[in-house]
Design an enzyme around this catalytic site. Structure first.
Site, PDB file in Angstrom:
ATOM      1  N   ASN A   1      -5.389  12.460   0.657  1.00 55.94           N
ATOM      2  CA  ASN A   1      -4.464  11.610   1.423  1.00 55.94           C
ATOM      3  C   ASN A   1      -5.308  10.860   2.455  1.00 55.94           C
ATOM      4  OD1 ASN A   1      -1.724  10.705   1.974  1.00 55.94           O
ATOM      5  ND2 ASN A   1      -1.866  11.833   3.896  1.00 55.94           N
ATOM      6  N   LYS A   2      -4.655  10.026   3.213  1.00 61.16           N
ATOM      7  CA  LYS A   2      -5.335   9.177   4.194  1.00 61.16           C
ATOM      8  C   LYS A   2      -6.347   9.945   5.032  1.00 61.16           C
ATOM      9  CE  LYS A   2      -5.044   5.743   4.479  1.00 61.16           C
ATOM     10  NZ  LYS A   2      -6.040   4.879   3.808  1.00 61.16           N
TER      11      LYS A   2
ATOM     12  N   ARG B   1      -7.659  -0.320  -6.489  1.00 57.04           N
ATOM     13  CA  ARG B   1      -7.866   0.797  -5.558  1.00 57.04           C
ATOM     14  C   ARG B   1      -8.009   2.078  -6.393  1.00 57.04           C
ATOM     15  NH1 ARG B   1      -4.279   1.123  -0.381  1.00 57.04           N
ATOM     16  NH2 ARG B   1      -6.197   2.126   0.335  1.00 57.04           N
TER      17      ARG B   1
ATOM     18  N   ASP C   1      -2.056  10.894  -2.076  1.00 61.87           N
ATOM     19  CA  ASP C   1      -2.490   9.836  -3.005  1.00 61.87           C
ATOM     20  C   ASP C   1      -2.861  10.402  -4.366  1.00 61.87           C
ATOM     21  OD1 ASP C   1      -3.078   8.702  -0.137  1.00 61.87           O
ATOM     22  OD2 ASP C   1      -2.737   7.047  -1.546  1.00 61.87           O
TER      23      ASP C   1
ATOM     24  N   ARG D   1       0.862  -1.191   0.000  1.00 61.88           N
ATOM     25  CA  ARG D   1       0.000   0.000   0.000  1.00 61.88           C
ATOM     26  C   ARG D   1       0.891   1.232   0.000  1.00 61.88           C
ATOM     27  NH1 ARG D   1       2.428   2.028   3.771  1.00 61.88           N
ATOM     28  NH2 ARG D   1       0.891   3.661   3.779  1.00 61.88           N
ATOM     29  N   GLY D   2       0.257   2.407  -0.137  1.00 63.49           N
ATOM     30  CA  GLY D   2       1.024   3.639  -0.304  1.00 63.49           C
ATOM     31  C   GLY D   2       1.135   3.907  -1.802  1.00 63.49           C
ATOM     32  N   ALA D   3       0.827   5.149  -2.199  1.00 65.58           N
ATOM     33  CA  ALA D   3       0.659   5.445  -3.623  1.00 65.58           C
ATOM     34  C   ALA D   3       1.831   4.997  -4.517  1.00 65.58           C
ATOM     35  CB  ALA D   3       0.364   6.939  -3.790  1.00 65.58           C
TER      36      ALA D   3
ATOM     37  N   GLN E   1      -1.931   2.639   9.950  1.00 64.52           N
ATOM     38  CA  GLN E   1      -0.640   2.694   9.233  1.00 64.52           C
ATOM     39  C   GLN E   1       0.400   3.465  10.043  1.00 64.52           C
ATOM     40  OE1 GLN E   1      -3.621   3.285   7.856  1.00 64.52           O
ATOM     41  NE2 GLN E   1      -3.683   2.772   5.688  1.00 64.52           N
TER      42      GLN E   1
HETATM   43  O1  MRU Z   1      -4.473   3.282   2.243  1.00 65.04           O
HETATM   44  P1  MRU Z   1      -2.995   3.480   2.110  1.00 65.04           P
HETATM   45  O2  MRU Z   1      -2.207   2.919   3.242  1.00 65.04           O
HETATM   46  O3  MRU Z   1      -2.492   3.004   0.754  1.00 65.04           O
HETATM   47  O4  MRU Z   1      -2.818   5.058   2.145  1.00 65.04           O
HETATM   48  C1  MRU Z   1      -1.539   5.597   2.072  1.00 65.04           C
HETATM   49  C2  MRU Z   1      -1.497   7.064   2.192  1.00 65.04           C
HETATM   50  O5  MRU Z   1      -2.491   7.733   2.333  1.00 65.04           O
HETATM   51  C3  MRU Z   1      -0.147   7.709   2.025  1.00 65.04           C
HETATM   52  O6  MRU Z   1      -0.047   8.868   2.791  1.00 65.04           O
HETATM   53  C4  MRU Z   1       0.047   8.085   0.548  1.00 65.04           C
HETATM   54  O7  MRU Z   1      -0.191   6.986  -0.279  1.00 65.04           O
HETATM   55  C5  MRU Z   1       1.408   8.595   0.282  1.00 65.04           C
HETATM   56  S1  MRU Z   1       2.627   7.310   0.318  1.00 65.04           S
HETATM   57  C6  MRU Z   1       4.140   7.983  -0.028  1.00 65.04           C
END
Ligand code: MRU
Length: 358
Positions: A252-253, A94, A242, A51-53, A201
């Site tokens: 973002n999250k 996603r 994201d 996970r994470g963009a 996270q």
């Molecule tokens: O749902 P996730 O864990 O994929 O969400 C991740 C985030 O919101 C991060 O802040 C974002 O992807 C940036 S990662 C460098």
């Protein structure tokens, strides 16, 4: 300092298979899975093993390579049709992080721009492109880190939300890249890690990265951030992204918007750290960003234990959008941009184009 060569990596390409660190198991278990087909890579993205963009984007690129391996014995037209289907399957995992679609588009472009190439040549080119996406992400994160570090002062308390670290990228991280670089420069910073309900996270991943690298950090619940600011313990906030719209609005999250509003109230700078691949110029404002809604179980259950009553309605948007007016600066690999974002982001892309033509 803060950059051990042996840092655990979320994504490893063996040349034939993709290995992913299982981020659903961290920090209590360090477990890697090996993937041989694109369908299981898609499932790993959907279930947030990765996970994470940026990490989602790089994994999807290697998912495309695994798809290419599957179709390599087919005639060219069937290979091309097959690859479009692979891209569709990966794209359905996603919806919010644009790096996924950016990476898939880059991979499909390899096929489109080589109309004369035989299938085997395309397979080689696709593999090289996925490797380039992964390598560039790592370099990009280091640049973001170094560009952002100058915004962090010696002695600052720095709040971060979710995990925008090495685990969310190929290595080094975006928001945590800024924190890593500031720490490596010898600045005595203290990181405040929001736990990041409901998927944790922050508590599970960011806290783990900080402990691994001995960067001083304190874990807090999301609801403590305002109090910590009021107490003068936080001087800056840095988060990842994201998807950033052309006007600077940033998804973002979930909970990031709350942090931004709190920062504004307390006069604390709020920074977004992200690569250009997270900026979606096709999207005019944050209102158009698709927000993923996840399984209510993430809220009603704690691990497998039910904590909320049966029958309660649950909302579980995984992301929120912070309007550009709350953002002090967007830290990218090409520098820090500030308001007015529509103009500064357009200038950033003009600069990127210039650099690409150099
Ligand atoms: O749902 P996730 O864990 O994929 O969400 C991740 C985030 O919101 C991060 O802040 C974002 O992807 C940036 S990662 C460098």
């Amino acid at each position: 300092m803060g950059d051990p060569a042996n840092r655990v990596r979320p994504i490893t390409w063996t040349g034939e298979r993709l290995r992913l660190l299982d981020q659903t198991k961290l920090p209590t278990e360090i477990l890697e899975h090996e993937y041989r087909d694109y369908q299981s890579v898609a499932e790993a993205i959907r279930t947030m093993i990765v996970r994470g963009a940026p990490a989602i984007g790089a994994s999807a690129a290697y998912g495309m390579v695994l798809g290419a391996f599957e179709f390599r014995d087919r005639p060219r037209d069937e290979f091309v049709t097959g690859m479009k289907q692979v891209a569709d399957t990966l794209a359905e995992t996603r919806p919010t992080a644009v790096n996924l679609f950016w990476a898939l588009r880059r991979m499909l472009q390899v096929i489109d721009s080589h109309p004369e190439a035989e299938v085997e040549e395309l397979v080689q080119r696709l593999t090289a492109e996925a490797d380039a996406i992964a390598r560039e992400d790592e370099e990009t994160c280091r640049r973001i880190g170094d560009n952002g570090a100058s915004l962090i002062k010696d002695g600052d308390g720095v709040l971060t939300h979710c995990n925008a670290g090495a685990l969310a990228t190929v290595d080094y991280g975006t928001a945590l890249g800024v924190i890593r670089s500031a720490h490596r420069q010898g600045k005595k910073i203290h990181v405040y890690v929001d736990e990041t309900r409901p998927y944790l996270q922050g508590a599970r991943l960011t806290a783990w990265e900080m402990v691994q690298e001995q960067i001083p950090a304190t874990l807090i619940t999301d609801s403590m951030a305002g109090w910590m600011m009021q107490q003068g313990r936080i001087q800056a906030a840095v988060v990842g992204a994201d998807r950033i719209a052309a006007n600077g609005d940033t998804a973002n999250k979930i909970g990031t918007y709350t942090v931004a509003v709190l920062c504004k109230e307390h006069g604390i700078p709020f920074y977004v750290a992200a690569p250009l691949s997270t900026i979606d110029l096709d999207i005019d404002s944050g209102q158009e960003i698709p927000i993923e809604e996840r399984d209510p179980r993430e809220i009603t259950h704690f691990y497998d234990r039910r904590i909320a009553p049966e029958g309660i309605q649950v909302a579980n948007p995984a992301f929120d959008v912070t309007p550009a007016e709350y953002i002090t600066g967007i830290i990218t690999e090409l520098g820090v941009v500030k308001a007015p974002y529509r103009e500064s982001i357009a200038a950033l892309f003009a600069k990127a184009k210039e650099k690409a033509n150099e």
